[in-house]
Motif scaffolding. Structure first.
Motif, short mmCIF file in Angstrom:
data_model
loop_
_atom_site.label_atom_id
_atom_site.label_comp_id
_atom_site.label_asym_id
_atom_site.label_seq_id
_atom_site.Cartn_x
_atom_site.Cartn_y
_atom_site.Cartn_z
N ALA A 256 43.09 37.94 40.99
CA ALA A 256 42.00 37.04 40.62
C ALA A 256 41.24 36.56 41.86
O ALA A 256 40.01 36.48 41.85
CB ALA A 256 42.54 35.85 39.83
N ALA A 257 41.96 36.24 42.93
CA ALA A 257 41.32 35.78 44.16
C ALA A 257 40.44 36.87 44.75
O ALA A 257 39.32 36.61 45.19
CB ALA A 257 42.38 35.34 45.17
N THR A 258 40.94 38.10 44.74
CA THR A 258 40.15 39.22 45.25
C THR A 258 38.90 39.43 44.41
O THR A 258 37.82 39.64 44.94
CB THR A 258 41.01 40.50 45.27
OG1 THR A 258 42.21 40.25 46.01
CG2 THR A 258 40.27 41.65 45.90
N MET A 259 39.05 39.33 43.10
CA MET A 259 37.90 39.47 42.20
C MET A 259 36.90 38.34 42.42
O MET A 259 35.69 38.57 42.43
CB MET A 259 38.36 39.48 40.74
CG MET A 259 39.05 40.76 40.35
SD MET A 259 39.72 40.74 38.65
CE MET A 259 38.49 39.91 37.71
N ALA A 260 37.39 37.13 42.61
CA ALA A 260 36.51 35.98 42.82
C ALA A 260 35.68 36.16 44.08
O ALA A 260 34.48 35.90 44.09
CB ALA A 260 37.32 34.69 42.88
N GLU A 261 36.33 36.61 45.16
CA GLU A 261 35.58 36.84 46.40
C GLU A 261 34.54 37.93 46.18
O GLU A 261 33.39 37.80 46.61
CB GLU A 261 36.50 37.21 47.55
CG GLU A 261 35.75 37.39 48.86
CD GLU A 261 36.62 37.72 50.03
OE1 GLU A 261 36.44 37.10 51.08
OE2 GLU A 261 37.50 38.60 49.89
N LYS A 262 34.91 38.98 45.50
CA LYS A 262 33.97 40.08 45.22
C LYS A 262 32.81 39.59 44.35
O LYS A 262 31.68 40.03 44.51
CB LYS A 262 34.71 41.22 44.53
CG LYS A 262 33.86 42.43 44.27
CD LYS A 262 34.66 43.53 43.60
CE LYS A 262 33.75 44.70 43.31
NZ LYS A 262 34.36 45.68 42.45
N ASP A 263 33.09 38.66 43.43
CA ASP A 263 32.06 38.11 42.56
C ASP A 263 31.12 37.15 43.29
O ASP A 263 30.11 36.74 42.74
CB ASP A 263 32.69 37.36 41.37
CG ASP A 263 33.40 38.29 40.41
OD1 ASP A 263 33.19 39.52 40.48
OD2 ASP A 263 34.18 37.78 39.58
N GLY A 264 31.48 36.76 44.52
CA GLY A 264 30.62 35.89 45.31
C GLY A 264 31.07 34.45 45.39
O GLY A 264 30.27 33.57 45.69
N ALA A 265 32.33 34.18 45.12
CA ALA A 265 32.83 32.80 45.19
C ALA A 265 32.63 32.24 46.60
O ALA A 265 32.79 32.95 47.59
CB ALA A 265 34.31 32.75 44.82
#
Length: 173
Positions: A122-131
């Motif tokens: 989830a953290a990796t996805m969030a960073e990829k999503d632009g968090a």
């Protein structure tokens, strides 16, 4: 071509190609000064200035950090949110979807996780999503901090822990 691909192509193109690609990305694409770039990404201004003035060749770690930072800045217009990683019952208790922080509004986006692995994904996805940053439990934070380039904040739910202890004690009586 994405900005990170331009940087990689610059490395492969010629001696000093990374510096030239970074200059173009900062000035033309991101429209940022070195100072703005460093203040928004946490990269060392002296390192970036030395690279730009051809006083230093970047090492692989520095290149990776720059590419991650550029990737984050490139995707930020779509992001501009704080990611909260937690189990669904915790996420259901979040009442605000937009919070006022200082003089700006910051969106909150939920990323449910039921295991350490889920939280890391989830953290990796969030960073990829632009968090802009991650909020997560202390047990997973050290691992996430090693993987991501965005800030990680730890949530320590004091009141709910005390309530859980009370409930557990009542069940044993």
């Amino acid at each position: 071509m994405s900005l990170e691909n331009e940087l990689v192509a610059g490395i492969l193109r010629e001696e000093g190609g990374f510096r030239n690609a970074l200059r173009k990305v900062l000035e033309e694409d991101l429209k940022m000064s070195i100072h703005e770039f460093c203040s928004q990404t946490g990269l060392s201004p002296s390192t970036i200035y030395k690279i730009m003035q051809d006083q230093r060749e970047p090492n692989l770690r520095t290149v990776r950090e720059i590419i991650r930072a550029v990737r984050r800045l490139e995707t930020r217009p779509h992001g501009n949110f704080i990611a909260v990683i937690a189990a669904r019952p915790v996420l259901n208790r979040i009442e605000e979807r937009t919070m006022k922080v200082g003089d700006r509004d910051v969106r909150v986006k939920e990323y449910p996780a039921n295991s350490m692995e889920d939280a890391i994904i989830a953290a990796t996805m969030a960073e990829k999503d632009g968090a802009l940053a991650i909020v997560c439990a202390p047990i997973v934070a050290p691992t996430i901090q090693k993987i991501l380039t965005i800030p990680v904040s730890i949530v320590i739910p004091r009141d709910s822990i005390m309530r859980a202890i009370e409930v557990a004690a009542q069940k044993t009586l």
